[in-house]
Design a protein around this motif. Structure first.
Motif, PDB file in Angstrom:
ATOM      1  N   ALA A  75     -20.128 -20.829  26.992  1.00 17.57           N
ATOM      2  CA  ALA A  75     -20.451 -20.092  28.216  1.00 17.57           C
ATOM      3  C   ALA A  75     -19.176 -19.658  28.939  1.00 17.57           C
ATOM      4  CB  ALA A  75     -21.311 -20.955  29.133  1.00 17.57           C
ATOM      5  N   VAL A  76     -18.185 -20.548  28.986  1.00 14.41           N
ATOM      6  CA  VAL A  76     -16.909 -20.201  29.622  1.00 14.41           C
ATOM      7  C   VAL A  76     -16.280 -19.011  28.895  1.00 14.41           C
ATOM      8  CG1 VAL A  76     -14.585 -21.009  30.152  1.00 14.41           C
ATOM      9  CG2 VAL A  76     -16.536 -22.538  30.473  1.00 14.41           C
ATOM     10  N   HIS A  77     -16.304 -19.038  27.580  1.00 18.90           N
ATOM     11  CA  HIS A  77     -15.717 -17.947  26.802  1.00 18.90           C
ATOM     12  C   HIS A  77     -16.481 -16.645  27.010  1.00 18.90           C
ATOM     13  CE1 HIS A  77     -13.562 -15.989  23.536  1.00 18.90           C
ATOM     14  NE2 HIS A  77     -14.727 -15.632  23.010  1.00 18.90           N
ATOM     15  N   GLN A  78     -17.793 -16.705  26.939  1.00 17.31           N
ATOM     16  CA  GLN A  78     -18.606 -15.486  27.043  1.00 17.31           C
ATOM     17  C   GLN A  78     -18.508 -14.850  28.425  1.00 17.31           C
ATOM     18  OE1 GLN A  78     -20.410 -13.866  24.664  1.00 17.31           O
ATOM     19  NE2 GLN A  78     -19.636 -15.298  23.131  1.00 17.31           N
ATOM     20  N   LEU A  79     -18.447 -15.650  29.470  1.00 17.59           N
ATOM     21  CA  LEU A  79     -18.434 -15.110  30.829  1.00 17.59           C
ATOM     22  C   LEU A  79     -17.023 -14.986  31.392  1.00 17.59           C
ATOM     23  CD1 LEU A  79     -21.533 -16.996  32.296  1.00 17.59           C
ATOM     24  CD2 LEU A  79     -21.426 -14.664  31.431  1.00 17.59           C
ATOM     25  N   MET A  80     -16.266 -16.087  31.404  1.00 19.73           N
ATOM     26  CA  MET A  80     -14.949 -16.055  32.034  1.00 19.73           C
ATOM     27  C   MET A  80     -13.941 -15.203  31.263  1.00 19.73           C
ATOM     28  SD  MET A  80     -15.073 -17.951  34.783  1.00 19.73           S
ATOM     29  CE  MET A  80     -16.726 -17.340  35.019  1.00 19.73           C
ATOM     30  N   THR A  81     -14.062 -15.191  29.928  1.00 24.08           N
ATOM     31  CA  THR A  81     -13.089 -14.464  29.111  1.00 24.08           C
ATOM     32  C   THR A  81     -13.581 -13.069  28.749  1.00 24.08           C
ATOM     33  OG1 THR A  81     -12.240 -16.534  28.198  1.00 24.08           O
ATOM     34  CG2 THR A  81     -11.714 -14.530  26.994  1.00 24.08           C
ATOM     35  N   LYS A  82     -14.726 -12.990  28.088  1.00 25.21           N
ATOM     36  CA  LYS A  82     -15.207 -11.691  27.604  1.00 25.21           C
ATOM     37  C   LYS A  82     -15.671 -10.788  28.742  1.00 25.21           C
ATOM     38  CE  LYS A  82     -17.169 -11.400  23.590  1.00 25.21           C
ATOM     39  NZ  LYS A  82     -18.103 -11.541  22.440  1.00 25.21           N
TER      40      LYS A  82
END
Length: 507
Positions: A75-82
């Protein structure tokens, strides 16, 4: 009139309810939502408990506002990064505003001023800059730190704080902190969660009489203190420059125009909002991380022994380890990573604000929601045997913290201590180098042992005794820091004598 009153009553009673499509979470009550469940202390533990019960992505209703917690690497990758552009802002928080006048670099809303500060910080604290002229400063201060530990081992805590602060002060202002009780080592924290009324979530609280809002006065006092402190720092720099003493510091380069902000920054924005925030953040966090490593190394002598075998093979007894030895001392990096993982310096992270509605696996993250990446909870949920201190877990991941934060292989990221997305800490390179140097040097030179009482029994050390606000620091604990051999002590004294003149130029 009756219909209007009923409509208002219904509206009030519906306030605090969890709207459709929000992630799951604890049951709400009218008006309060989940506010009555929020703990005054140890929020990091509660965030993990809720995640264990309601899932890795869940929501909390705090009055009329929504908080979404992302306790999952994916979730961190999908929202915060992407989707990083949607999560680059900070929430509206009155206490933050009062304590910083909205100027703090780390808490500022995303806009032209913040982007300008971010660009300057990225340039000034890049790995290339830190491994160039600034490397000698760090090595010298660390050698002085070792001499301080040799002469006054019982004061290891203040020596560690002084050293971290001094490194930061030289880089930012061109002045070192020769003593812990000196001006350059002053620090303050005034926005501890739970220490003030949640006016943003419950606007009606703003109507309370002044005697019920003492937290506001605390915040205002903190702001005045910081303004006074960092204005004085600027005045000291200005005074020496008037005498022709121009030094290699970030402030000197800003004044001389060697660094040109993309947009003009006011005196206050540079002095308090940018340099002040950088000074407090960089010096305090590195020292706290180092103290955590000292605590856990004292509790785990077998880790010390393994590290020393590596240090002795690379450095012998003749010389002190340097950052340039990093690639040949992988286990030191493992120790640093594990300390940052097991007790992250900012356990709950600094919250973000969603700029627009977005979705994650059928769940809504609504516009203006406060989004939290709970670093402690993440570290104690998605790492094997998370409660166990085990640097060996990183033996197959020796990339730097920055490389790990940037990698698409998010499932194997080392830790989240430096944040996520576009608000990733700009001092990540400085922080990692400071903690690595301190860890390598103290393990090369000393044994870190438990203190003993008058009966010769070990004094108890608790890995859970932490003072937690926005940041987390181990409470004062007793250890014995003993030179490994007379030869190691002699090398420390020789190295400190060699850098005495070099450090004098920054006083």
């Amino acid at each position: 009139m009756v219909l209007m009153a009923c409509w208002i009553l219904l509206k009030v009673l519906r306030s605090g309810r969890r709207e459709k499509y929000l992630p799951p979470g604890p049951p709400t009550v009218p008006i309060l939502g989940n506010a009555h469940l929020m703990p005054w202390t140890n929020l990091h533990l509660k965030l993990k408990e809720w995640s264990d019960r309601y899932g890795p992505v869940y929501s909390l209703k705090i009055g009329s506002t929504t908080m979404v917690v992302l306790n999952e690497p994916r979730a961190v990758h999908q929202l915060m990064t992407k989707k990083g552009a949607l999560y680059v802002d900070r929430p509206v928080d009155e206490q933050w505003k009062l304590a910083t006048d909205g100027e703090s670099f780390f808490l500022a809303h995303a806009g032209p001023i913040w982007r300008t500060m971010r660009k300057i910080a990225g340039q000034a604290l890049s790995s290339k800059v830190l491994d160039g002229k600034l490397a000698e400063i760090q090595e010298a201060e660390m050698n002085q730190w070792m001499l301080d530990l040799l002469n006054e081992p019982e004061d290891y805590r203040s020596h560690t704080m002084r050293t971290s602060t001094s490194v930061t002060s030289i880089m930012l202002y061109g002045h070192r902190a020769p003593r812990w009780d000196g001006f350059w080592a002053s620090l303050l924290e005034a926005i501890k969660p739970g220490s003030y009324l949640p006016v943003a979530q419950f606007p009606i609280l703003d109507w309370l009489p002044g005697q019920f809002k003492t937290s506001k006065e605390v915040a205002k006092s903190a702001y005045c203190h910081n303004v006074s402190m960092f204005s004085r720092a600027r005045a000291i720099v200005d005074s020496r420059r008037e005498l022709g003493d121009i030094r290699e510091s970030l402030l000197d380069r800003l004044i001389d125009g060697l660094i040109k902000p993309d947009i003009p920054l006011s005196f206050s924005q540079i002095t308090h909002g940018f340099l002040g925030a950088m000074h407090q953040g960089a010096s305090e966090t590195s020292a706290m991380a180092t103290l955590t490593s000292v605590l856990f190394l004292a509790l785990n002598p077998q880790v010390q022994e393994k590290a020393r075998q590596e240090l002795d093979r690379v450095c012998g007894v003749e010389r002190i380890p340097r950052w340039s030895d990093m690639e040949n001392l992988p286990y030191i990096s493992c120790i640093v990573k594990e300390g940052l993982r097991i007790r992250p310096v900012v356990p709950n992270g600094i919250p973000y604000r969603a700029r627009e509605d977005s979705w994650y696996e059928g769940m809504l993250v609504p516009k203006d929601a406060t989004v939290v990446v709970p670093i402690y909870a993440l570290h104690h949920t998605y790492y094997a045997n998370a409660a166990v201190y085990n640097p060996d877990r990183y033996c197959n991941n020796l990339k730097s913290s920055y490389e790990n934060a940037s990698r698409p292989d998010y499932e194997n990221r080392d830790h989240y201590t430096f944040g996520s997305g576009r608000r990733l800490c700009p001092g990540i390179h400085l922080g990692e180098r400071t903690v690595w140097r301190m860890t390598a040097k103290i393990l090369w030179a000393f044994e870190i042992k438990r203190a003993v009482d008058e009966h010769g029994k070990d004094v108890e050390l608790s890995p859970d005794a932490y003072e937690i606000g926005m940041s987390a620091a181990p409470m004062p604990f007793k250890v014995r820091i003993v030179p490994r051999t007379a030869k190691h002590a002699a090398v420390i004294r020789s190295a400190a004598a060699d850098i005495k003149k070099f450090l004098k130029q920054w006083e």
